[in-house]
Design a protein around this motif. Structure first.
Motif, PDB file in Angstrom:
ATOM      1  N   ASP A 175      19.303 -38.096  -4.233  1.00 40.68           N
ATOM      2  CA  ASP A 175      18.961 -37.042  -3.268  1.00 40.68           C
ATOM      3  C   ASP A 175      20.152 -36.757  -2.351  1.00 40.68           C
ATOM      4  N   MET A 176      20.145 -35.585  -1.725  1.00 39.60           N
ATOM      5  CA  MET A 176      21.218 -35.271  -0.769  1.00 39.60           C
ATOM      6  C   MET A 176      20.659 -35.299   0.650  1.00 39.60           C
TER       7      MET A 176
ATOM      8  N   GLN B 216      23.263 -28.421  -1.901  1.00 35.49           N
ATOM      9  CA  GLN B 216      22.474 -27.600  -0.970  1.00 35.49           C
ATOM     10  C   GLN B 216      23.142 -26.234  -0.771  1.00 35.49           C
TER      11      GLN B 216
ATOM     12  N   ARG C 244      20.629 -30.854  -9.161  1.00 34.62           N
ATOM     13  CA  ARG C 244      19.494 -30.132  -8.563  1.00 34.62           C
ATOM     14  C   ARG C 244      20.080 -29.224  -7.492  1.00 34.62           C
TER      15      ARG C 244
ATOM     16  N   CYS D 258      19.143 -26.921  -4.319  1.00 36.45           N
ATOM     17  CA  CYS D 258      18.071 -26.557  -3.370  1.00 36.45           C
ATOM     18  C   CYS D 258      18.725 -25.823  -2.195  1.00 36.45           C
ATOM     19  N   LYS D 259      17.892 -25.290  -1.293  1.00 38.57           N
ATOM     20  CA  LYS D 259      18.464 -24.612  -0.120  1.00 38.57           C
ATOM     21  C   LYS D 259      19.081 -25.630   0.838  1.00 38.57           C
ATOM     22  N   GLY D 260      18.419 -26.785   1.000  1.00 43.20           N
ATOM     23  CA  GLY D 260      18.831 -27.778   1.995  1.00 43.20           C
ATOM     24  C   GLY D 260      17.790 -27.837   3.093  1.00 43.20           C
ATOM     25  N   ILE D 261      17.408 -29.067   3.484  1.00 40.21           N
ATOM     26  CA  ILE D 261      16.255 -29.204   4.391  1.00 40.21           C
ATOM     27  C   ILE D 261      16.644 -29.522   5.832  1.00 40.21           C
TER      28      ILE D 261
ATOM     29  N   TYR E 253      18.790 -16.512   6.671  1.00 44.11           N
ATOM     30  CA  TYR E 253      17.897 -16.751   5.524  1.00 44.11           C
ATOM     31  C   TYR E 253      18.355 -15.989   4.276  1.00 44.11           C
TER      32      TYR E 253
ATOM     33  N   THR F  86      13.131 -24.843  -5.850  1.00 44.74           N
ATOM     34  CA  THR F  86      12.724 -23.909  -4.793  1.00 44.74           C
ATOM     35  C   THR F  86      11.292 -23.458  -5.025  1.00 44.74           C
ATOM     36  N   HIS F  87      10.633 -23.060  -3.909  1.00 49.07           N
ATOM     37  CA  HIS F  87       9.307 -22.428  -4.020  1.00 49.07           C
ATOM     38  C   HIS F  87       9.389 -20.975  -3.605  1.00 49.07           C
TER      39      HIS F  87
ATOM     40  N   VAL G 293       2.583 -27.822  -3.890  1.00 48.36           N
ATOM     41  CA  VAL G 293       3.131 -26.638  -3.207  1.00 48.36           C
ATOM     42  C   VAL G 293       3.167 -25.452  -4.174  1.00 48.36           C
TER      43      VAL G 293
ATOM     44  N   TYR H  99       7.897 -32.913  -8.238  1.00 45.11           N
ATOM     45  CA  TYR H  99       8.543 -33.959  -7.447  1.00 45.11           C
ATOM     46  C   TYR H  99       7.471 -34.656  -6.606  1.00 45.11           C
TER      47      TYR H  99
ATOM     48  N   HIS I 140       5.118 -24.994   6.929  1.00 40.30           N
ATOM     49  CA  HIS I 140       4.664 -24.659   5.566  1.00 40.30           C
ATOM     50  C   HIS I 140       3.557 -25.617   5.143  1.00 40.30           C
TER      51      HIS I 140
HETATM   52  C1  FAD Z   1      12.123 -30.928  -6.045  1.00 41.68           C
HETATM   53  C2  FAD Z   1      12.784 -30.756  -4.706  1.00 41.68           C
HETATM   54  C3  FAD Z   1      13.714 -31.676  -4.271  1.00 41.68           C
HETATM   55  C4  FAD Z   1      14.400 -31.497  -3.056  1.00 41.68           C
HETATM   56  N1  FAD Z   1      15.403 -32.373  -2.704  1.00 41.68           N
HETATM   57  C5  FAD Z   1      16.125 -32.126  -1.586  1.00 41.68           C
HETATM   58  C6  FAD Z   1      17.260 -32.931  -1.246  1.00 41.68           C
HETATM   59  O1  FAD Z   1      17.639 -33.870  -1.953  1.00 41.68           O
HETATM   60  N2  FAD Z   1      17.940 -32.617  -0.103  1.00 41.68           N
HETATM   61  C7  FAD Z   1      17.582 -31.565   0.701  1.00 41.68           C
HETATM   62  O2  FAD Z   1      18.257 -31.318   1.714  1.00 41.68           O
HETATM   63  N3  FAD Z   1      16.500 -30.821   0.414  1.00 41.68           N
HETATM   64  C8  FAD Z   1      15.770 -31.070  -0.701  1.00 41.68           C
HETATM   65  N4  FAD Z   1      14.683 -30.266  -0.989  1.00 41.68           N
HETATM   66  C9  FAD Z   1      14.169 -29.323   0.018  1.00 41.68           C
HETATM   67  C10 FAD Z   1      14.835 -27.955  -0.067  1.00 41.68           C
HETATM   68  O3  FAD Z   1      16.180 -28.041   0.334  1.00 41.68           O
HETATM   69  C11 FAD Z   1      14.128 -26.934   0.850  1.00 41.68           C
HETATM   70  O4  FAD Z   1      14.233 -27.325   2.171  1.00 41.68           O
HETATM   71  C12 FAD Z   1      12.653 -26.757   0.532  1.00 41.68           C
HETATM   72  O5  FAD Z   1      12.429 -26.749  -0.848  1.00 41.68           O
HETATM   73  C13 FAD Z   1      12.132 -25.432   1.089  1.00 41.68           C
HETATM   74  O6  FAD Z   1      12.895 -24.373   0.611  1.00 41.68           O
HETATM   75  P1  FAD Z   1      12.386 -23.290  -0.460  1.00 41.68           P
HETATM   76  O7  FAD Z   1      13.525 -23.023  -1.389  1.00 41.68           O
HETATM   77  O8  FAD Z   1      11.127 -23.741  -1.101  1.00 41.68           O
HETATM   78  O9  FAD Z   1      12.232 -21.971   0.389  1.00 41.68           O
HETATM   79  P2  FAD Z   1      11.419 -21.664   1.737  1.00 41.68           P
HETATM   80  O10 FAD Z   1      11.839 -20.300   2.108  1.00 41.68           O
HETATM   81  O11 FAD Z   1      11.551 -22.753   2.718  1.00 41.68           O
HETATM   82  O12 FAD Z   1       9.912 -21.659   1.212  1.00 41.68           O
HETATM   83  C14 FAD Z   1       9.399 -20.610   0.417  1.00 41.68           C
HETATM   84  C15 FAD Z   1       7.871 -20.708   0.460  1.00 41.68           C
HETATM   85  O13 FAD Z   1       7.449 -21.906  -0.235  1.00 41.68           O
HETATM   86  C16 FAD Z   1       6.400 -22.542   0.471  1.00 41.68           C
HETATM   87  N5  FAD Z   1       6.834 -23.915   0.846  1.00 41.68           N
HETATM   88  C17 FAD Z   1       8.101 -24.394   0.845  1.00 41.68           C
HETATM   89  N6  FAD Z   1       8.114 -25.709   1.154  1.00 41.68           N
HETATM   90  C18 FAD Z   1       6.826 -26.072   1.360  1.00 41.68           C
HETATM   91  C19 FAD Z   1       6.155 -27.299   1.683  1.00 41.68           C
HETATM   92  N7  FAD Z   1       6.846 -28.451   1.878  1.00 41.68           N
HETATM   93  N8  FAD Z   1       4.794 -27.295   1.803  1.00 41.68           N
HETATM   94  C20 FAD Z   1       4.074 -26.153   1.598  1.00 41.68           C
HETATM   95  N9  FAD Z   1       4.650 -24.960   1.279  1.00 41.68           N
HETATM   96  C21 FAD Z   1       5.993 -24.919   1.156  1.00 41.68           C
HETATM   97  C22 FAD Z   1       6.051 -21.665   1.656  1.00 41.68           C
HETATM   98  O14 FAD Z   1       5.030 -20.796   1.204  1.00 41.68           O
HETATM   99  C23 FAD Z   1       7.309 -20.872   1.891  1.00 41.68           C
HETATM  100  O15 FAD Z   1       7.069 -19.633   2.480  1.00 41.68           O
HETATM  101  C24 FAD Z   1      14.039 -30.406  -2.219  1.00 41.68           C
HETATM  102  C25 FAD Z   1      13.078 -29.486  -2.646  1.00 41.68           C
HETATM  103  C26 FAD Z   1      12.457 -29.637  -3.871  1.00 41.68           C
HETATM  104  C27 FAD Z   1      11.439 -28.620  -4.316  1.00 41.68           C
END
Ligand code: FAD
Length: 206
Positions: free
Chosen positions: A14-15, A59, A79, A81-84, A96, A121-122, A152, A170, A194
């Motif tokens: 993971d990052m 990220q 992998r 992702c956007k970054g958390i 955004y 991503t979602h 999700v 995941y 979310h």
């Molecule tokens: C499999 C996986 C592994 C990941 N690993 C890392 C990592 O190693 N390091 C890191 O920094 N980040 C990680 N992330 C998190 C990622 O960086 C984002 O912060 C997170 O996925 C939310 O971004 P999004 O692309 O879904 O878009 P967003 O714009 O945040 O979300 C889009 C829509 O998805 C839905 N949504 C998103 N997240 C959730 C939630 N948790 N619960 C309910 N609804 C939600 C909402 O409806 C939202 O409007 C990971 C994410 C996933 C899916």
């Protein structure tokens, strides 16, 4: 690493926040080189693409990510992702729409370099644009997968699977699952929002 290889398994590193990026990428390179050397000597292989046993995360919100992609080892397993984390403007894109655009630029760059990509991503827009990119490039199904968190946006997940894409779910698992999950939520209040929204929608739907 060797335990994962012995079981024909795969470790995704993971990052964490930007203070860990360089060290994490160094660790990945070292682990991958060791694993590939053992496999070439006849040792067991992992379950990742090409028999690799380790992958990493990048990220899209970090300014450095396109440069990190250019420096990845051959046939990396990433992998995207956007970054958390809530990161300062000096290291991360804050807008955004710009994060979305960089996500797609990073995806294109990863595919150009021959990486296996976990598209994590979602975000409906990114899911649509990624699927369109896959189609445009006529990308084989063993070059990428979509990744989502358990519970999700399940309808988006099911739609992708029905369209024939590989989708991985995941799940925080193991003795530390609760501490891990709550830590991730604390780090980004938007994600906590979310989660709360998704919980109430489920409750109302029964
Ligand atoms: C499999 C996986 C592994 C990941 N690993 C890392 C990592 O190693 N390091 C890191 O920094 N980040 C990680 N992330 C998190 C990622 O960086 C984002 O912060 C997170 O996925 C939310 O971004 P999004 O692309 O879904 O878009 P967003 O714009 O945040 O979300 C889009 C829509 O998805 C839905 N949504 C998103 N997240 C959730 C939630 N948790 N619960 C309910 N609804 C939600 C909402 O409806 C939202 O409007 C990971 C994410 C996933 C899916």
């Amino acid at each position: 690493m060797t335990r994962a290889e012995a079981r024909g398994n795969f470790v995704r590193i993971d990052m964490e926040d930007h203070t860990c990026t360089t060290a994490t990428l160094d660790l990945y390179r070292e682990a991958l080189a060791g694993s590939r050397t053992r496999a070439a000597a006849g040792g067991p292989t992992g379950s990742g693409a090409g028999g690799d046993a380790v992958g990493v995360v990048l990220q899209a919100y970090l300014h450095r990510t396109l440069a990190d992609i250019a420096a990845l080892p051959e046939r990396a397993n990433v992998r995207l992702c956007k970054g958390i984390y809530v990161e300062p403007p000096s290291v991360a894109i804050q807008d955004y729409g710009k994060v979305r655009r960089n996500f797609l630029a990073c995806l294109e760059a990863l595919l150009d370099r021959g990486a296996y990509v976990g598209i994590a991503t979602h975000d409906d827009y990114l899911l649509r644009e990624s699927a369109a990119m896959i189609e445009r490039r006529d990308l084989a199904g063993d070059r990428y997968e979509f990744q989502m968190l358990l519970g999700v946006t399940e309808e988006r997940r099911d739609r992708l699977a029905r369209a024939g894409h590989r989708v991985r779910i995941y799940v925080p698992y193991g003795r530390q699952w609760y501490a891990y999950s709550t830590r991730r939520l604390r780090e980004n209040p938007q994600i906590a929002g979310h989660v709360a929204r998704a919980f109430f929608v489920r409750l109302l739907r029964g």
